[in-house]
Design an enzyme around this catalytic site. Structure first.
Site, mmCIF file in Angstrom:
data_model
loop_
_atom_site.group_PDB
_atom_site.id
_atom_site.type_symbol
_atom_site.label_atom_id
_atom_site.label_comp_id
_atom_site.label_asym_id
_atom_site.label_seq_id
_atom_site.Cartn_x
_atom_site.Cartn_y
_atom_site.Cartn_z
ATOM 1 C CB ALA A 25 19.459 57.817 55.235
ATOM 2 N N GLY A 27 20.433 57.550 60.808
ATOM 3 C CA GLY A 27 21.291 58.509 61.496
ATOM 4 C C GLY A 27 21.306 58.257 62.982
ATOM 5 N N GLY A 28 21.872 59.231 63.716
ATOM 6 C CA GLY A 28 22.006 59.086 65.160
ATOM 7 C C GLY A 28 20.705 59.217 65.911
ATOM 8 C CG MET A 29 19.017 62.454 66.662
ATOM 9 S SD MET A 29 18.552 64.196 66.538
ATOM 10 C CE MET A 29 18.856 64.519 64.812
ATOM 11 C CB THR A 31 15.675 54.505 60.612
ATOM 12 O OG1 THR A 31 16.637 54.021 61.545
ATOM 13 C CG2 THR A 31 15.862 53.796 59.296
ATOM 14 C CB VAL A 32 14.990 58.687 56.579
ATOM 15 C CG1 VAL A 32 14.023 59.328 55.588
ATOM 16 C CG2 VAL A 32 15.444 59.719 57.600
ATOM 17 C CE LYS A 47 14.049 63.181 59.760
ATOM 18 N NZ LYS A 47 15.454 62.893 59.438
ATOM 19 C CG ASP A 141 22.660 69.063 62.677
ATOM 20 O OD1 ASP A 141 22.160 67.924 62.574
ATOM 21 O OD2 ASP A 141 23.884 69.274 62.557
#
Length: 694
Positions: A25, A27-29, A31-32, A47, A141
């Site tokens: 995946a 995201g904004g912070m 990549t996994v 991550k 979060d």
């Protein structure tokens, strides 16, 4: 068909340890990726932080501290952090790999759920938050995307540590989380704590019950402001028939003022389980879009598998609590057990509390139906008939034999009771208080324990920051506890603080030196700069303390970084002869370069330096200074101005660059030049021409 660009990280090895297999995946912070830990031969979630965060030294420092804190949290409903690191190319976190789905996937697939299903899902989430809050961690979060369910449907919360590090780094911290679940105080910038996580969990409960978020819209800012201005609506307004307790619970968790919410996860967990135990089966199974049929289960707080759609199955009572050391075994048993269909048994009441605050539920026996008069008479006759039937035969007895047997039995029992009394009151089984042996030597501690009757004494070594090496840190059980003498006591002996070796930083750039210190669990101390002719600028010249020494974690290492060679002041050589000027420049370590063309100068004699570039300032050693040599003054033909008026003659001479000196003869009445000197010859530009005027 558009080709999907290949990710260069796939197939590579990060930090010589983690082999990247595939992208999971983005995201904004970060990549996994799914990766393999080559050293331990296990799959992990890698991550990789986005470059704009990885290049922020302040963020990396905060991320390191948050990762240390989050890694110390070990709980079955929290995704474990295994490692973190900063290489020359990446900053990354290594997380436990959860193969399964997110709570978001489950909500999208199922829609509204019954209170039973929603509370069963919320319970492990709140239990994980309670453990984190107890350890001083706040998530900030909490949302369905960060709640993971593995293939056995065991619930875990992810992303502890990263979100907090980001929110303390950016100016837009309050809106870093998903706005659909953000607490009002984070939107307004008032700061958040454990109660902010409670608010987000309340929004998740609302979505579990109704299938949608309370505030939705196309503009994120509008949704965020709705959390600030508007009250979260009652779930029963969207799903009629839900019990009032669900409305009250959502309102309690989502109060605008944090002071009106549960203080933390532990407080909420206690209320949550109390509410669940007081609802009737009909209330627990009200609402929901899948009240009938079967569905995938998930694992809750007591280790049992929960079925999200189980109303047509009988209730099963589970007799085992959660064992923190048997998670894998329980997960395996959950996948094969056919009767573990629900967490909350039907018609149950808590009869006792298990360790950790969990209630043990048992089913109450059903009340017998009242007997009719005829049934009572029939039962009375049956009792009378059975009382008339002899239960043993009549015959000759042996009283002496029976007496001997009874005497023997009584004697043996007396001896056993006496021994048991001695064993439990005065012997090895007696309860004794463990004495205080903190900061004593092992010999002193053993003597104190022997004096209390403890003979079974073992030792184990532990690291400790405050207790000297070789002295006792603590005991197991702790001092003041009651312990049976035969069970013994374990002494925890200090090995001193954990020590880390200082790496050799000489010759490394400042950035690489900082990474080496972080990897060595040390910190960067004051950084000073110094000129050095041999070490390139930006490179570490020296360090204090020196490499190879060992210190506690977090010790600051002072660094001296090279500024390169010391610059040289430019000397002024204008007016000197060319030879003298070049010698003066070479003497200070600079290089003199003579310009190929010479220039005239009315003030500097031929062969002398008329100009230099640069004229002043500082230059690195070996830099060049350009010198311009004078050709002396320019020679100009002096015109004959005898007979001209003095004004015209003077203007003509000055236009050619001469100075004019006028001398009047007989008062200079006529203003006519009678004599001049020089006249009709070449003269240096700027020289003086004398005119005699009559």
């Amino acid at each position: 068909m558009q080709d999907v660009p290949h990710d260069p990280l796939i197939g590579s090895t990060v930090d010589n340890r983690y082999l990247v297999l595939s992208k999971v995946a983005r995201g904004g912070m970060s990549t996994v990726y799914l990766a393999t830990d080559i050293r331990l031969n296990r799959n992990i979630a890698l991550k990789i932080l986005h470059p704009h965060l990885a290049m922020d030294d302040a963020f990396i420092e905060r991320l390191k501290r948050e990762a240390w804190s989050a890694a110390s949290l070990s709980h079955p409903h929290v995704v474990q952090i295994h490692d973190h690191g900063v290489s020359t190319e990446h900053a990354y976190l290594v997380l436990e790999y959860i193969h399964g789905q997110t709570l978001r996937d489950l909500i999208n697939a199922r829609g509204p759920m019954t209170p039973r299903q929603a509370l069963q899902l919320l319970d492990p989430i709140v239990e994980g938050l309670a453990a984190a809050h107890g350890a001083g961690l706040v998530h900030r979060d909490v949302k369905p995307e960060n709640v993971l369910l593995d293939t056995n449907n065991w619930v875990k919360i992810g992303d502890f540590g990263l979100s907090r590090a980001v929110t303390t780094t950016t100016n837009t911290a309050p809106l870093m989380g998903t706005v659909g679940y953000i607490a009002p105080e984070l939107v307004t910038g008032s700061g958040g704590d454990a109660r902010s996580d409670i608010y987000s969990a309340g929004i998740i409960l609302y979505e579990l019950l109704t299938g949608s978020q309370p505030f939705e819209g196309d503009v994120s800012f509008a949704v965020a402001m709705a959390h600030v201005r508007d009250e979260v609506p009652r779930p029963s307004a969207a799903i009629p028939g839900l019990p009032a307790e669900m409305d009250e619970l959502v309102s309690y968790m989502c109060a605008k003022d944090p002071d009106n919410r549960p203080a933390n996860g532990s407080a909420l967990l206690e209320d949550l389980r109390h509410i669940r135990s007081t609802l009737t089966p009909a209330e627990l199974d009200s609402g929901g879009a899948f009240a009938e049929g079967t569905g995938a289960g998930f694992a809750g707080q007591d280790g049992a598998e929960c079925q999200l759609a189980d109303s047509e199955y009988p209730t099963t009572v589970l007799d085992r609590g959660y064992d923190h050391d048997a998670t894998s075994a329980q997960a395996s048993s959950r996948s094969t057990s056919a009767d573990m269909t629900t967490l909350i048994p039907t018609h149950t009441h808590p009869t006792s509390v298990l360790p950790g605050g969990r209630a043990l539920y048992v089913e109450e026996p059903a009340e017998p139906a009242p007997l009719s008069k005829q049934q009572k008479r029939t039962e009375a006759k049956a009792l009378a008939k059975s009382a008339a039937i002899p239960v043993k035969k009549l015959g000759p007895a042996h009283p002496r034999r029976r007496a001997a047997i009874w005497i023997t039995v009584v004697a043996v029992l007396a001896v056993l009771l006496a021994y048991a009394g001695w064993f439990l009151a005065l012997g090895p089984g007696a309860l004794t208080t463990v004495p205080e042996v903190h900061n004593k030597t092992v010999a002193q501690a053993q003597a104190s324990l022997h004096a209390e009757g403890f003979d079974k004494i073992s030792t184990t070594d532990v690291y400790d920051e405050s207790v000297a090496v070789g002295l006792v840190v603590n005991t197991d059980p702790a001092n003041g506890a009651s312990q049976r003498r035969f069970l013994g006591v374990t002494l925890m002996v200090s090995k001193g603080p954990v020590m880390y070796s200082v790496p050799d930083l000489g010759g490394k750039t400042l950035a690489d030196a900082k990474v080496s210190l972080v990897n060595a669990h040390l910190d960067v101390g004051p950084v000073t700069e110094a000129y050095d002719a041999k070490v390139p600028a930006g490179t570490v010249v020296s360090q204090d303390p020196a490499s190879g020494l060992e210190f506690r974690g977090g010790t600051k290492i002072n660094l001296v970084v090279s500024k390169g060679p010391q610059p040289i002041a430019v000397p002024s050589v204008v007016g000197k002869t060319s030879g003298d000027a070049q010698a003066a420049i070479k003497a200070v370590g600079l290089l003199a370069v003579v310009a190929p063309e010479q220039v005239n100068s009315a003030t500097v004699p031929a062969g002398a330096i008329v100009a230099q570039s640069p004229e002043s300032g500082e230059l690195p050693p070996g830099s060049s200074i350009t010198l311009t040599v004078s050709k002396g003054p320019k020679m100009v033909m002096v015109p004959d101005v005898v007979g001209k008026q003095v004004g015209a003659a003077t203007a003509q001479l000055k236009a050619l660059g001469f100075d004019v000196q006028v001398k009047n003869l007989l008062g200079g009445f006529f203003g006519t030049v009678r004599f001049q000197d020089p006249q009709g010859v070449n003269a240096p530009e700027g020289s003086t021409v004398t005119l005699q005027v009559i």
